[in-house]
Design a protein around this motif. Structure first.
Motif, PDB file in Angstrom:
ATOM      1  N   ARG B 449      -9.215 -26.742  30.186  1.00 40.94           N
ATOM      2  CA  ARG B 449      -9.368 -27.800  29.184  1.00 40.94           C
ATOM      3  C   ARG B 449      -8.030 -28.036  28.474  1.00 40.94           C
ATOM      4  O   ARG B 449      -7.355 -29.024  28.722  1.00 40.94           O
ATOM      5  CB  ARG B 449     -10.443 -27.436  28.166  1.00 40.94           C
ATOM      6  CG  ARG B 449     -10.733 -28.575  27.211  1.00 40.94           C
ATOM      7  CD  ARG B 449     -11.685 -28.182  26.102  1.00 40.94           C
ATOM      8  NE  ARG B 449     -11.037 -27.313  25.132  1.00 40.94           N
ATOM      9  CZ  ARG B 449     -11.642 -26.841  24.034  1.00 40.94           C
ATOM     10  NH1 ARG B 449     -12.906 -27.124  23.803  1.00 40.94           N
ATOM     11  NH2 ARG B 449     -10.991 -26.070  23.198  1.00 40.94           N
ATOM     12  N   ASP B 450      -7.625 -27.081  27.623  1.00 41.65           N
ATOM     13  CA  ASP B 450      -6.406 -27.245  26.836  1.00 41.65           C
ATOM     14  C   ASP B 450      -5.179 -27.431  27.733  1.00 41.65           C
ATOM     15  O   ASP B 450      -4.248 -28.140  27.383  1.00 41.65           O
ATOM     16  CB  ASP B 450      -6.164 -26.033  25.928  1.00 41.65           C
ATOM     17  CG  ASP B 450      -7.374 -25.680  25.093  1.00 41.65           C
ATOM     18  OD1 ASP B 450      -8.494 -25.777  25.630  1.00 41.65           O
ATOM     19  OD2 ASP B 450      -7.215 -25.298  23.932  1.00 41.65           O
ATOM     20  N   HIS B 451      -5.180 -26.734  28.895  1.00 37.29           N
ATOM     21  CA  HIS B 451      -4.003 -26.787  29.768  1.00 37.29           C
ATOM     22  C   HIS B 451      -4.180 -27.766  30.922  1.00 37.29           C
ATOM     23  O   HIS B 451      -3.356 -27.818  31.814  1.00 37.29           O
ATOM     24  CB  HIS B 451      -3.712 -25.398  30.361  1.00 37.29           C
ATOM     25  CG  HIS B 451      -3.284 -24.409  29.318  1.00 37.29           C
ATOM     26  ND1 HIS B 451      -2.748 -23.199  29.623  1.00 37.29           N
ATOM     27  CD2 HIS B 451      -3.329 -24.464  27.972  1.00 37.29           C
ATOM     28  CE1 HIS B 451      -2.474 -22.534  28.512  1.00 37.29           C
ATOM     29  NE2 HIS B 451      -2.837 -23.278  27.494  1.00 37.29           N
ATOM     30  N   CYS B 452      -5.310 -28.462  30.936  1.00 41.97           N
ATOM     31  CA  CYS B 452      -5.541 -29.303  32.112  1.00 41.97           C
ATOM     32  C   CYS B 452      -6.146 -30.664  31.758  1.00 41.97           C
ATOM     33  O   CYS B 452      -5.438 -31.657  31.716  1.00 41.97           O
ATOM     34  CB  CYS B 452      -6.400 -28.527  33.098  1.00 41.97           C
ATOM     35  SG  CYS B 452      -6.022 -28.926  34.774  1.00 41.97           S
ATOM     36  N   SER B 453      -7.463 -30.702  31.492  1.00 35.10           N
ATOM     37  CA  SER B 453      -8.075 -32.019  31.311  1.00 35.10           C
ATOM     38  C   SER B 453      -7.480 -32.749  30.103  1.00 35.10           C
ATOM     39  O   SER B 453      -7.288 -33.957  30.130  1.00 35.10           O
ATOM     40  CB  SER B 453      -9.588 -31.889  31.141  1.00 35.10           C
ATOM     41  OG  SER B 453      -9.896 -31.189  29.967  1.00 35.10           O
ATOM     42  N   TRP B 454      -7.169 -32.010  29.055  1.00 36.33           N
ATOM     43  CA  TRP B 454      -6.659 -32.654  27.847  1.00 36.33           C
ATOM     44  C   TRP B 454      -5.229 -33.160  27.998  1.00 36.33           C
ATOM     45  O   TRP B 454      -4.833 -34.136  27.370  1.00 36.33           O
ATOM     46  CB  TRP B 454      -6.740 -31.692  26.654  1.00 36.33           C
ATOM     47  CG  TRP B 454      -8.103 -31.675  26.002  1.00 36.33           C
ATOM     48  CD1 TRP B 454      -9.150 -32.496  26.292  1.00 36.33           C
ATOM     49  CD2 TRP B 454      -8.537 -30.812  24.955  1.00 36.33           C
ATOM     50  NE1 TRP B 454     -10.215 -32.187  25.483  1.00 36.33           N
ATOM     51  CE2 TRP B 454      -9.873 -31.166  24.656  1.00 36.33           C
ATOM     52  CE3 TRP B 454      -7.936 -29.766  24.241  1.00 36.33           C
ATOM     53  CZ2 TRP B 454     -10.615 -30.520  23.670  1.00 36.33           C
ATOM     54  CZ3 TRP B 454      -8.680 -29.124  23.259  1.00 36.33           C
ATOM     55  CH2 TRP B 454      -9.996 -29.494  22.981  1.00 36.33           C
ATOM     56  N   VAL B 455      -4.439 -32.466  28.814  1.00 40.48           N
ATOM     57  CA  VAL B 455      -3.025 -32.836  28.891  1.00 40.48           C
ATOM     58  C   VAL B 455      -2.685 -33.665  30.125  1.00 40.48           C
ATOM     59  O   VAL B 455      -1.565 -34.130  30.278  1.00 40.48           O
ATOM     60  CB  VAL B 455      -2.100 -31.596  28.832  1.00 40.48           C
ATOM     61  CG1 VAL B 455      -2.129 -30.979  27.449  1.00 40.48           C
ATOM     62  CG2 VAL B 455      -2.493 -30.566  29.876  1.00 40.48           C
TER      63      VAL B 455
ATOM     64  N   ALA C  26      -0.828 -28.140  22.449  1.00 42.17           N
ATOM     65  CA  ALA C  26      -0.472 -29.377  23.145  1.00 42.17           C
ATOM     66  C   ALA C  26      -1.748 -30.051  23.622  1.00 42.17           C
ATOM     67  O   ALA C  26      -1.901 -31.270  23.529  1.00 42.17           O
ATOM     68  CB  ALA C  26       0.447 -29.078  24.317  1.00 42.17           C
ATOM     69  N   GLY C  27      -2.681 -29.245  24.089  1.00 45.97           N
ATOM     70  CA  GLY C  27      -3.962 -29.784  24.541  1.00 45.97           C
ATOM     71  C   GLY C  27      -4.743 -30.375  23.390  1.00 45.97           C
ATOM     72  O   GLY C  27      -5.235 -31.504  23.471  1.00 45.97           O
ATOM     73  N   VAL C  28      -4.818 -29.618  22.309  1.00 44.98           N
ATOM     74  CA  VAL C  28      -5.566 -30.073  21.138  1.00 44.98           C
ATOM     75  C   VAL C  28      -4.997 -31.406  20.635  1.00 44.98           C
ATOM     76  O   VAL C  28      -5.726 -32.311  20.256  1.00 44.98           O
ATOM     77  CB  VAL C  28      -5.520 -28.999  20.031  1.00 44.98           C
ATOM     78  CG1 VAL C  28      -6.049 -29.550  18.715  1.00 44.98           C
ATOM     79  CG2 VAL C  28      -6.336 -27.779  20.436  1.00 44.98           C
TER      80      VAL C  28
END
Lengths: 50, 918, 68
Positions: B449-455, C26-28
């Protein structure tokens, strides 16, 4: 005894347990969580509220 | 106690009963926007995860027919014989936290709410945006399911409105409207959104920055009063009037009412039963300096019922109330406690590797970008993987039950969860493993999530490929993970409080009242901090009396030692076992002492910011140009005080982008407080307040209204039309634009009062000493903005007061009590557990070279002689941070890191190299 | 191969306390960056053995990233 199982009530109950007390948590509805459980996301992290 | 009509021990929350229940019921959880059945659960993550029957809707309970659910339930959990029960509980204290109520529909009717389906409340809108909501997160109009292209938000519905008896500001609506608008924009970037407001009250920490971001996303903000909303063919017509008296109207597909927080519906009943008083708005009545005490001793209040507030403030109040209760019923501590027991840990050393993989959708957070089904399928047939599945929210209570069940069913002995960050969610899953009889270290988390779908939101294919790679690497590591033992270290049950302002003193008192010895160190020569500069509160309480009472209580408490003229110079250790060096100045000489303690509370405070440049005007402070604090001292002076004949107050002087980037939260109330004082001294005085947004949130709104009624003139200015200040002393001119007259106005006031902000005191130095982060405005950054507001990222270190962010004194007191409550948790427990990621030495392999000892930055590994007199390295577990420098430098690979062995990392690197195609 | 076709495979070692946390933030904050990185979480970059870096290259990495 904590009256209300929203985010405030649940936090108070959790902290009291951690501080070494037996806690009764009283909630009117069938589940804890209150209004916060209805929120989609919370600012600023937009984490899921649940 | 009302019955659920379902046996909680038997119900597996499978949901079969809801499927077969023949009757429809409006779904309250989805704000009436969806349909459920009389037998249901509000949402899959509900705790307890047990279904229940609404007796008012159930055909059997109402009419004696049906019982279909009884035959469908496989686990025979349905029990119609349950009866309402009354229980008498004997308790030492009560915390009331009933939350808030809803604004009555009559108030919303003038905006066509109830008459037109596309006028919705903000809470309904929240459900519409939610992946688990009625349209699964797709934003649609309720009337005809079309995608709205134009949306308006109307602020202050049911707040700041004497028409519905809610004179207060609900404090949260501006921020949630911005959040909802931003989320709606994320769903559909082309949607046009306008927010109609009176003042944007984004006074919370980081909130102004969010508003700027919203503006950058194209969300429009219009300062106007909305007169009404009427149906207009397929659309809605919104009529508004702006400050200059002009009217306008606009068409919208959807109108969102930013409804305020009303008092809970049963407030009066609760107050009568518990015997405490309510205020004039039917919220709980409390005092500025005792914000959580109801009028009934032993009954405490927390959350929105104390006054409308946001989540972090609610959570803070709850912890604080818990701390106060803990002090009150201390003699019962540890009694009647039930300890959670876990099944015995399964020995897995001789078993073959059996990995279970769970891939999470996280609602739409992952699933809308990453192709979760493909990622799941990808793991099929990988070495060691014997089970794989998807889940909507893998962190939910029901998902934990599924994981436990699958561990049993498939004899899994390694679990891989591909979801969000192990930094936030690893403990939750580890707990589930423990419940299932597995060592918690047999777990690996993959962050898709934080390292993939979100970015990689715009590259779904690449994000899916990356997810697959990361999952493959995680599984490779999982094949090599081993159970690790749990270790604990004892705690020094003493606390150190840095700073003796109102925050530090309150925290110390809350700790001492729970029985813990507390050291307070203060840089200045006396206690009191920033509050010493204030004379009275908005409610009229005299500050000096309260402060000296507090200082007196601290002085008399034998468990508190206060050191003035003292500063922290060094800290070593970790939660439970800190050792600090404090330098104490006496005249010209400085002595040093060392204090051992288990926790640290940072209450180092803040001070007034004195900007040289205000809104582009060079400022020379004098008797005629002062800050609000100086004005307050003057107005509260001894003897006969004369009020100035004319005053211009300038809000946001040096704040909100002028010099400081943030809003200091207190300056608007401060100005109103001083304006009222001036009017009290001399009703003929002319007071003009130039402001950007009046942020008198909560009950301070009452004072703002009173000031307007008493003739204080409030005039807004905008950043492209700033007030101009010229001259000094007796010849000062302030020129500003009056939006009602629509022209420039010049005044020659006797006095100019600048509402300046608050800056934190010395946070940069201390942040290095304690290794705690500060935000871009130099305030300390808490562990989690919403849910862990007084904890800092370093365990055992807590924050309160102005060092956290600017805030009024009642909020400081609560925060200090909360920090003290949180800090007492490890002190009460008497021990802390050490993460199993520490180093361990293979004594057989170790050659005693001592390289590790010389390299360890924490002095956590040393050379000792074994029984044969040979030099061998040994880890000091309690000090080890798990950095692994020793392991990476050991020439004979004798040192291994728990959870990060050479073998595991190498396996991950090798898996990186394999590119198995999906 | 033109410059634009270059699609490197990068292996990253991220410190749990700073760089991994930063990647979470960075994701957040929904920062968007190219999807070429594959990460391994370590408790500190002090954990890095030179052998890990060499092995990464041997396994076909075009670059190794360490963040700590």
């Amino acid at each position: 005894m904590v009256v209300g199982g929203g985010v405030a009530g649940v936090q108070a109950a959790l902290d009291l347990t951690e501080l070494g007390y037996y806690v009764y948590l009283v909630e009117k509805s069938a589940a804890v969580g209150g209004a916060m459980a209805q929120l989609d996301k919370t600012f600023p992290t937009n984490d899921c509220s649940l | 106690m009302r019955p659920r009509y379902i046996d909680a021990d038997k119900c597996t929350a499978c949901g079969l009963c809801t499927k077969y229940c023949p009757r429809h019921l409006v779904d309250q959880y989805n704000e009436g926007l969806a349909i459920t059945r009389p037998i249901h659960i509000d949402y899959p993550q509900a705790v307890p995860a047990t279904y229940f029957i609404d007796p008012e809707a159930c055909l059997y309970l109402k009419h004696g027919v049906c019982q279909i659910c009884v035959c469908t339930c496989q686990s025979k959990a349905i029990d119609f014989s349950q009866k309402p029960e009354e229980k008498e509980l004997s308790v030492g204290a009560v915390i009331v936290a009933p939350g808030f109520g809803r604004i009555p529909d009559e108030t919303l009717a003038k905006y066509s709410y109830g008459q037109h389906a596309d006028v919705v409340t903000s809470l309904e809108f929240e459900r519409l945006l939610c992946a688990s909501g009625p349209f699964e997160g797709e934003l649609k109009c309720l009337s005809d399911r079309r995608h709205p292209k134009r949306i308006a938000f109307i602020q202050c519905v049911g707040s700041r409105d004497l028409g519905c008896d809610n004179g207060y500001c609900s404090s949260v609506c501006c921020m949630y409207a911005i959040k909802e608008a931003m989320v709606a924009k994320e769903h559909d970037p082309s949607v046009d959104i306008t927010i109609y407001y009176m003042d944007m009250r984004t006074q919370g920490k980081g909130f102004d920055a969010a508003q700027k971001k919203a503006q950058a996303m194209g969300i429009k903000f219009v300062r106007a009063k909305v007169a009404d909303v009427m149906p207009w063919e397929k659309n809605l017509k919104l009529t508004f009037s702006t400050m200059d008296g002009s009217h306008g109207f606009e068409p919208y597909d959807m109108v969102v009412l930013s409804v305020g927080l009303d008092a809970p519906a049963d407030a009066r009943n609760l107050a009568r039963i518990a015997g405490f008083e309510l205020n004039n708005y039917d919220f709980c009545k409390t005092e500025t300096f005792a914000p959580l005490l109801t009028t009934k001793p032993g009954v405490f209040v927390a959350g929105a019922f104390q006054g409308p507030k946001d989540i972090p403030e609610s959570v803070t109040q709850s912890s604080a109330a818990a701390g106060l209760v803990s002090g009150l019923v201390m003699k019962d501590r540890g009694k009647a406690l039930v300890h959670k027991s876990y099944p015995e840990e399964k020995k897995i050393e001789d078993e073959e590797v059996r990995i279970g993989v769970f891939v999470c959708h996280c609602g739409i957070n992952i699933g809308s970008v990453v192709d979760v089904p493909s990622v799941e399928k990808y793991t099929d047939g990988m070495e060691g993987v014997v089970y794989h599945a998807q889940s909507l929210y893998s962190c939910s209570q029901d998902a934990q039950e599924v994981i436990k069940e699958k561990i049993r069913e498939h004899k899994l002995n390694r679990i891989v969860v591909a979801a969000c960050s192990p930094r936030t969610h690893e403990p939750l899953f580890q707990e589930t493993l423990k419940d299932a009889g597995l060592n918690r270290c047999l777990f690996e988390m993959v962050n898709i999530r934080d390292h993939c779908s979100w970015v990689h939101a715009n590259e779904p294919e690449a994000a899916t490929r990356k997810s697959m790679d990361l999952v493959r690497m995680g599984i490779a590591k999982a094949r090599h993970i081993q159970p690790l033992p749990e270790q604990t270290v004892p705690v020094t049950d003493k606390a150190l409080v840095l700073g003796a302002g109102v925050a530090g003193l309150t925290a110390a008192l809350t700790l001492a009242e729970q029985g813990f010895h507390t050291y307070v160190i203060e840089k200045e020569d006396k206690v009191g901090g920033h509050l010493q500069h204030l004379a009275y509160t908005l409610q009229g309480e005299k500050v000096s009396t309260v402060l000296s009472d507090l200082a007196d209580k601290v002085k008399k408490n034998k468990k508190i030692e206060v050191f003035t003229n003292s500063e922290l110079t060094a800290v070593s250790g970790f939660v439970g076992n800190f050792s600090s060096v404090v330098a104490n100045r006496k005249g010209k000489s400085t002595s040093e002492m060392t204090i051992d303690h288990g926790v640290i509370i940072v209450a180092t405070g803040g001070r007034e910011h004195r900007p040289e440049l205000v809104l582009g005007n060079q400022i020379k402070y004098s008797d005629a140009i002062v800050t609000q604090r100086e004005l307050e001292q003057r107005l509260a002076g001894k003897g006969k005080v004369k009020a100035p004949k004319s005053v211009v107050m300038v809000q946001c002087a040096g704040s909100r982008g002028d010099d400081l980037n943030y809003c200091s939260k207190v300056c608007c109330s401060h100005a109103v407080k001083n304006a009222l004082k001036i009017k009290e001294l001399d009703p003929a005085s002319q007071v003009v307040v130039l402001y950007r947004d009046m942020r008198t949130y909560g009950y301070a709104e009452d004072a703002y209204r009173e000031a307007r009624e008493k003739g204080v003139v409030f005039i807004p200015y905008s950043l492209d039309n700033k007030p101009v200040i010229k001259g000094s002393g007796k010849k000062m001119t302030v020129t500003f634009h009056d939006p009602i007259l629509r022209e420039e106005v010049s005044m020659n006031p006797e006095l100019i009062a600048l509402s300046v902000g608050i800056v934190p005191e010395g946070t940069e130095e201390l942040s290095k000493l304690l290794k705690i982060p500060v935000n871009e405005d130099k305030f300390y950054l808490e562990a989690h903005v919403k849910l862990r507001p007084v904890e800092l990222p370093v365990s055992g270190v807590y924050v309160c007061g102005l060092a956290h962010s600017p805030k009024p004194v009642d909020e400081i007191i609560v925060q200090a009590q909360a920090a003290a409550a949180k800090a007492s948790i490890p002190l009460v427990k008497g021990c802390v557990s050490v993460e199993p990621t520490v180093s361990s030495v293979d004594k057989e392999e170790c050659i005693g070279c001592g390289l590790c000892e010389s390299l360890c930055p924490y002095q956590a590994i040393r050379i000792v002689k074994d029984e044969n007199g040979k030099r061998k390295a040994e880890t000091i577990t309690a000090s080890c941070k798990g950095c692994g420098i020793c392991a990476s430098h050991c020439p004979v690979f004798a040192i291994s890191m728990g959870g990060f062995t050479d073998e595991q990392i190498t396996a991950q690197i090798t898996a990186f190299g394999e590119t198995k195609e999906a | 191969m033109s410059k634009n076709d270059f699609n490197p495979r990068i292996l990253g070692f991220l410190c749990n306390w700073c760089c991994y946390a930063a990647a979470d933030s960075a994701g957040v904050s929904r920062y968007q960056y190219p999807p070429n990185l594959r990460t391994i979480r370590v408790m500190c970059t002090g954990r890095l053995d030179a052998a890990f870096v060499l092995r990464g290259f041997a396994e076909g990495a075009d670059g190794i990233f360490t963040g700590g």
